[in-house]
Design a protein around this motif. Sequence first.
Motif, PDB file in Angstrom:
ATOM      1  N   GLY A 416       0.804  -1.219   0.000  1.00  0.00           N
ATOM      2  CA  GLY A 416       0.000   0.000   0.000  1.00  0.00           C
ATOM      3  C   GLY A 416       0.834   1.265   0.000  1.00  0.00           C
ATOM      4  O   GLY A 416       0.365   2.317  -0.444  1.00  0.00           O
ATOM      5  N   ASP A 417       2.085   1.181   0.469  1.00  0.00           N
ATOM      6  CA  ASP A 417       2.941   2.359   0.494  1.00  0.00           C
ATOM      7  C   ASP A 417       3.257   2.843  -0.919  1.00  0.00           C
ATOM      8  O   ASP A 417       3.502   4.040  -1.127  1.00  0.00           O
ATOM      9  CB  ASP A 417       4.238   2.042   1.238  1.00  0.00           C
ATOM     10  CG  ASP A 417       5.142   3.254   1.356  1.00  0.00           C
ATOM     11  OD1 ASP A 417       4.732   4.239   1.993  1.00  0.00           O
ATOM     12  OD2 ASP A 417       6.251   3.215   0.787  1.00  0.00           O
ATOM     13  N   LEU A 418       3.250   1.942  -1.901  1.00  0.00           N
ATOM     14  CA  LEU A 418       3.539   2.332  -3.281  1.00  0.00           C
ATOM     15  C   LEU A 418       2.422   3.175  -3.883  1.00  0.00           C
ATOM     16  O   LEU A 418       2.610   3.771  -4.951  1.00  0.00           O
ATOM     17  CB  LEU A 418       3.758   1.081  -4.145  1.00  0.00           C
ATOM     18  CG  LEU A 418       4.976   0.224  -3.770  1.00  0.00           C
ATOM     19  CD1 LEU A 418       5.007  -1.036  -4.620  1.00  0.00           C
ATOM     20  CD2 LEU A 418       6.263   1.018  -3.959  1.00  0.00           C
ATOM     21  N   LEU A 419       1.270   3.218  -3.227  1.00  0.00           N
ATOM     22  CA  LEU A 419       0.144   3.993  -3.743  1.00  0.00           C
ATOM     23  C   LEU A 419       0.107   5.409  -3.185  1.00  0.00           C
ATOM     24  O   LEU A 419      -0.747   6.193  -3.583  1.00  0.00           O
ATOM     25  CB  LEU A 419      -1.175   3.286  -3.406  1.00  0.00           C
ATOM     26  CG  LEU A 419      -1.274   1.811  -3.796  1.00  0.00           C
ATOM     27  CD1 LEU A 419      -2.667   1.282  -3.476  1.00  0.00           C
ATOM     28  CD2 LEU A 419      -0.956   1.609  -5.264  1.00  0.00           C
ATOM     29  N   HIS A 420       1.019   5.732  -2.270  1.00  0.00           N
ATOM     30  CA  HIS A 420       1.046   7.069  -1.684  1.00  0.00           C
ATOM     31  C   HIS A 420       1.751   8.042  -2.615  1.00  0.00           C
ATOM     32  O   HIS A 420       2.705   7.678  -3.310  1.00  0.00           O
ATOM     33  CB  HIS A 420       1.751   7.043  -0.327  1.00  0.00           C
ATOM     34  CG  HIS A 420       1.036   6.190   0.680  1.00  0.00           C
ATOM     35  ND1 HIS A 420       1.662   5.668   1.800  1.00  0.00           N
ATOM     36  CD2 HIS A 420      -0.242   5.748   0.735  1.00  0.00           C
ATOM     37  CE1 HIS A 420       0.796   4.961   2.498  1.00  0.00           C
ATOM     38  NE2 HIS A 420      -0.364   4.997   1.874  1.00  0.00           N
ATOM     39  N   ARG A 421       1.307   9.287  -2.590  1.00  0.00           N
ATOM     40  CA  ARG A 421       1.845  10.277  -3.528  1.00  0.00           C
ATOM     41  C   ARG A 421       3.334  10.501  -3.340  1.00  0.00           C
ATOM     42  O   ARG A 421       4.081  10.599  -4.324  1.00  0.00           O
ATOM     43  CB  ARG A 421       1.089  11.603  -3.364  1.00  0.00           C
ATOM     44  CG  ARG A 421       1.550  12.684  -4.340  1.00  0.00           C
ATOM     45  CD  ARG A 421       0.686  13.905  -4.267  1.00  0.00           C
ATOM     46  NE  ARG A 421       0.689  14.494  -2.938  1.00  0.00           N
ATOM     47  CZ  ARG A 421      -0.012  15.575  -2.617  1.00  0.00           C
ATOM     48  NH1 ARG A 421      -0.793  16.139  -3.508  1.00  0.00           N
ATOM     49  NH2 ARG A 421       0.042  16.070  -1.395  1.00  0.00           N
ATOM     50  N   LYS A 422       3.788  10.584  -2.097  1.00  0.00           N
ATOM     51  CA  LYS A 422       5.212  10.847  -1.869  1.00  0.00           C
ATOM     52  C   LYS A 422       6.065   9.707  -2.426  1.00  0.00           C
ATOM     53  O   LYS A 422       7.220   9.924  -2.793  1.00  0.00           O
ATOM     54  CB  LYS A 422       5.488  11.028  -0.384  1.00  0.00           C
ATOM     55  CG  LYS A 422       5.225   9.793   0.463  1.00  0.00           C
ATOM     56  CD  LYS A 422       5.531  10.044   1.920  1.00  0.00           C
ATOM     57  CE  LYS A 422       5.283   8.801   2.763  1.00  0.00           C
ATOM     58  NZ  LYS A 422       5.567   9.034   4.193  1.00  0.00           N
ATOM     59  N   THR A 423       5.499   8.495  -2.501  1.00  0.00           N
ATOM     60  CA  THR A 423       6.253   7.355  -3.023  1.00  0.00           C
ATOM     61  C   THR A 423       6.280   7.363  -4.536  1.00  0.00           C
ATOM     62  O   THR A 423       7.339   7.230  -5.159  1.00  0.00           O
ATOM     63  CB  THR A 423       5.647   6.037  -2.510  1.00  0.00           C
ATOM     64  OG1 THR A 423       5.651   6.048  -1.084  1.00  0.00           O
ATOM     65  CG2 THR A 423       6.456   4.847  -3.000  1.00  0.00           C
ATOM     66  N   TYR A 424       5.111   7.509  -5.178  1.00  0.00           N
ATOM     67  CA  TYR A 424       5.116   7.432  -6.645  1.00  0.00           C
ATOM     68  C   TYR A 424       5.665   8.696  -7.309  1.00  0.00           C
ATOM     69  O   TYR A 424       5.875   8.708  -8.521  1.00  0.00           O
ATOM     70  CB  TYR A 424       3.735   7.052  -7.200  1.00  0.00           C
ATOM     71  CG  TYR A 424       2.609   8.040  -7.028  1.00  0.00           C
ATOM     72  CD1 TYR A 424       2.587   9.261  -7.701  1.00  0.00           C
ATOM     73  CD2 TYR A 424       1.503   7.747  -6.235  1.00  0.00           C
ATOM     74  CE1 TYR A 424       1.545  10.146  -7.579  1.00  0.00           C
ATOM     75  CE2 TYR A 424       0.451   8.624  -6.100  1.00  0.00           C
ATOM     76  CZ  TYR A 424       0.482   9.822  -6.782  1.00  0.00           C
ATOM     77  OH  TYR A 424      -0.571  10.708  -6.652  1.00  0.00           O
ATOM     78  N   VAL A 425       5.920   9.738  -6.519  1.00  0.00           N
ATOM     79  CA  VAL A 425       6.593  10.917  -7.070  1.00  0.00           C
ATOM     80  C   VAL A 425       8.111  10.759  -7.020  1.00  0.00           C
ATOM     81  O   VAL A 425       8.824  11.150  -7.950  1.00  0.00           O
ATOM     82  CB  VAL A 425       6.145  12.191  -6.325  1.00  0.00           C
ATOM     83  CG1 VAL A 425       7.052  13.366  -6.681  1.00  0.00           C
ATOM     84  CG2 VAL A 425       4.709  12.535  -6.691  1.00  0.00           C
ATOM     85  N   THR A 426       8.632  10.174  -5.938  1.00  0.00           N
ATOM     86  CA  THR A 426      10.086  10.086  -5.764  1.00  0.00           C
ATOM     87  C   THR A 426      10.692   8.802  -6.320  1.00  0.00           C
ATOM     88  O   THR A 426      11.835   8.811  -6.769  1.00  0.00           O
ATOM     89  CB  THR A 426      10.434  10.186  -4.269  1.00  0.00           C
ATOM     90  OG1 THR A 426       9.736   9.147  -3.557  1.00  0.00           O
ATOM     91  CG2 THR A 426       9.996  11.528  -3.706  1.00  0.00           C
ATOM     92  N   ARG A 427       9.952   7.701  -6.292  1.00  0.00           N
ATOM     93  CA  ARG A 427      10.526   6.420  -6.721  1.00  0.00           C
ATOM     94  C   ARG A 427      11.010   6.435  -8.171  1.00  0.00           C
ATOM     95  O   ARG A 427      12.071   5.869  -8.472  1.00  0.00           O
ATOM     96  CB  ARG A 427       9.511   5.299  -6.491  1.00  0.00           C
ATOM     97  CG  ARG A 427      10.006   3.935  -6.900  1.00  0.00           C
ATOM     98  CD  ARG A 427       9.073   2.854  -6.400  1.00  0.00           C
ATOM     99  NE  ARG A 427       9.157   2.682  -4.965  1.00  0.00           N
ATOM    100  CZ  ARG A 427      10.081   1.955  -4.374  1.00  0.00           C
ATOM    101  NH1 ARG A 427      11.007   1.341  -5.095  1.00  0.00           N
ATOM    102  NH2 ARG A 427      10.109   1.834  -3.074  1.00  0.00           N
ATOM    103  N   PRO A 428      10.296   7.045  -9.132  1.00  0.00           N
ATOM    104  CA  PRO A 428      10.791   7.024 -10.517  1.00  0.00           C
ATOM    105  C   PRO A 428      12.162   7.656 -10.701  1.00  0.00           C
ATOM    106  O   PRO A 428      12.857   7.340 -11.666  1.00  0.00           O
ATOM    107  CB  PRO A 428       9.718   7.813 -11.280  1.00  0.00           C
ATOM    108  CG  PRO A 428       8.501   7.722 -10.446  1.00  0.00           C
ATOM    109  CD  PRO A 428       8.983   7.687  -9.034  1.00  0.00           C
ATOM    110  N   MET A 429      12.576   8.535  -9.790  1.00  0.00           N
ATOM    111  CA  MET A 429      13.849   9.231  -9.987  1.00  0.00           C
ATOM    112  C   MET A 429      15.030   8.273  -9.910  1.00  0.00           C
ATOM    113  O   MET A 429      16.051   8.487 -10.584  1.00  0.00           O
ATOM    114  CB  MET A 429      13.984  10.361  -8.958  1.00  0.00           C
ATOM    115  CG  MET A 429      12.953  11.454  -9.149  1.00  0.00           C
ATOM    116  SD  MET A 429      13.134  12.836  -8.011  1.00  0.00           S
ATOM    117  CE  MET A 429      11.691  13.819  -8.471  1.00  0.00           C
ATOM    118  N   LEU A 430      14.927   7.227  -9.098  1.00  0.00           N
ATOM    119  CA  LEU A 430      15.991   6.221  -9.067  1.00  0.00           C
ATOM    120  C   LEU A 430      16.119   5.532 -10.415  1.00  0.00           C
ATOM    121  O   LEU A 430      17.227   5.383 -10.959  1.00  0.00           O
ATOM    122  CB  LEU A 430      15.697   5.185  -7.980  1.00  0.00           C
ATOM    123  CG  LEU A 430      16.151   5.483  -6.551  1.00  0.00           C
ATOM    124  CD1 LEU A 430      15.697   4.368  -5.618  1.00  0.00           C
ATOM    125  CD2 LEU A 430      17.648   5.658  -6.481  1.00  0.00           C
TER     126      LEU A 430
END
Length: 826
Positions: A416-430
Amino acid sequence: MLTVALCTLRTRWVTFTGSFVALALGVALLAVTGRALAASLDASERAPERFAAAPVVVRGQDTLRVPTPSGDRTAEQARLRPVPAPVVARLERLGTVVEDRSFPVRVRGGRGPGAPVGHPWSTAAFAPYRIDAGRAPRAADEVVVTGGWAAPGERVRTDRGTLRVVGTVPGLGFEDAVFFTDARAAELAPRSVQLAVDAEASAVREAVREAVRDGVPDGAGVRVLTGAERRYADADPHRDEEALTALNALFGTAGGVSAFVSVFVVSSTFAFAVAQRRREFGLLRTAGATPGQLRRTVLAEAAVVGVLASGTGCVLGAYGAPPLTHWVVGEGLAPAWFTLGDHTWPYHLAFWTGLLVALCGAAAASWRAGRTGPVEALREAAADAGATTRGRWLSGLALLLTALVTLVLALADDPGDLLHRKTYVTRPMLLITAAALLAPVVVRPLTRLLTRLPARLPGATGLLVRENAATGVRRTAALAAPVLVTVALTGSLLGAVATLDGAKAAETRARTTAAYVAAAPSDAGFGPATLDRLRAVPGARISPSAAGEVYVLEDGVALVRSQARAVADPGALAATARLPVAKGRVADLDDRSIIVNEEWREHTVGRSVRVWLGDGTERVLRIAAVLETGTGDNGVYVTAANAAGAPVDRVDVALADGADPDAVAAGLRAAVAPSGGRVSSGHAWADAASPGSEGATRAGLLLVLGIALLYTGISVVNTVLMAAPARIREQAVLRLAGATDGQVLRVVAAESLTVVAVGTLLGLAVAGLDLAGMWAALALLSVPAPPVLPWAAAGTVAGVCAVLAATASVVPAALALRRRGGRPGG
């Protein structure tokens, strides 16, 4: 070294223009966002509105307090409690006490403001409202209204009956009020949770303390509001805090993406510039320069560019902050009173951040410059050999492995953490950084794949495009990198939002099996008379429900609030909804039980759990069933007895066997018509009720993507212009070989478009991988929703990049051909 750096900047100014513009823009944005953040952190609190002239406001219990071993845990109650009668009696001995009431009023016939609110006339003086025409209301059907939408003497049809306007007061901007007599307001809204007291604040507080000492029930939760605290008696007093929190997230994300893309632009610019200057660095080595001196030269160039760009950015930020402030206020992203302060620390932060970004972006390029040998001075070949260094290989693989491992760990531990905005905004940068570092590895094979068919067509254009793009790996990678970043961000961010919206919509549709849904028009909900009329509709089995909240103390320290749906008949609920039950049975729900979801710490069927209702009432309920987690919208279900008096806002309707759907629909509409309710089919209601992204989220993403696209345009144009002088000889040789000017320009344009296509494909691959992680998380949460890739937005971004790249490459080539007349070396 500084003298050499300054001379280089003067003679190669085109090379550093892109870095200068990108850094200046980034610093300007950091200065603007920094000023906005500083202003939001030090923002003054909204002044009281409805009770600005009230001496004291006494408010019933509005805060839940739960004692724990580590101190009290508090949460704002969803439903306030009335001020206890013994407390009111004590206050009446001190002075005049006026009970406040608020209730919605719906004007029929398309007249009047959108959402009028009813109040007792006695509270008007506390705003203060003063009559400018007519008189105060005296009869039950008389009202005074704000604004000029109705004049004294007019009759207005409302859901509260036909009312006669007897007076008007000037509007104060924060509400559209309709004032009734105190007696009529008490009939329409019997429950009062706050009151104004005309007495000294100290005396009021002492009276409340006495009530608490005497053991008056609910007396301990009574609040006495004076001064600026009277704003808590206004409607939605926390709206400014929520808006400022969202504003901080918006500007924080924009600033982070700005810094992220700035590093990309600067690093790619300096890396490409170093690759182009190999012969120059070789000559310096031949003349006796040491590797350390070459590194310091590149860093000195970056420092000069960073200082100039950061200073320019701070100036631009000073002029850009006010328009941006007006925009966020106009879009409703910030309170209307929000203004910028006079803070200076954002400029210091932006300046030194810009300089640091310039130095960090040039660090890798300076190391590569120091490795240049004297033999490079004799280099004539334009082909790139060893475009990917060992350090780049290791860094790219490390980032890629980190992104994949953290994704797997998140899926295993908390999908469920992958559905949070702070996660799906920052994760693609890696993933984006890893792809950009590893781009030179795949550029050559991907280019050959894209040009495989054109190279076999008649003519040499396709063959030349393939060989030029595949041979100049550094140039191709430098041009493809910013395209990759922007397409990947567009696909990942907009795709994540669209995927999550689609999943929530699918969840809502799957839960709704009702043939029809009747929705109340306002917070007042459906009254008993309306519910009786709905029950009387032949062929309809109704399931009334109300929105509520439930609080639970988890691990003895965290007071968690969950959205709840209170149903009147659990049997009817099973007939009108298909809940995603993981354990237990919906039919087992009763007044002593609760349905929870798997997010709750305690979710074992049959176990008891201590909860607090929306008004703070404590209950111990048995878990009757457990729902799957889903996207987070599978809330809690209780019976109406545990709804804390919440009004019925929705009625789901199932059809009895043999019932005529059209007749039932007509009967339902007639039943809710007096209250202003709306009846729609179950499917239509599910589509309308599906939770979409908030306006602030979309505005923030568009701002972020607009920044990324602007940076991409700068980087693409700068890279092409940097490469143009070195390719004049190559284009002149093509002319001597028999190619016409048009053929040369077509080769140049086709090569640029091919490189943009390479960057687009890499960006789509990154976005696809990122969305695949979200899809896997949804599958683990039992939400079978497909990932949504925003093809239109990604195509638009790629098209803009293609136009910029083609234009920036064709125009200098055309000017060079015209000026040099096709002579090699001109």
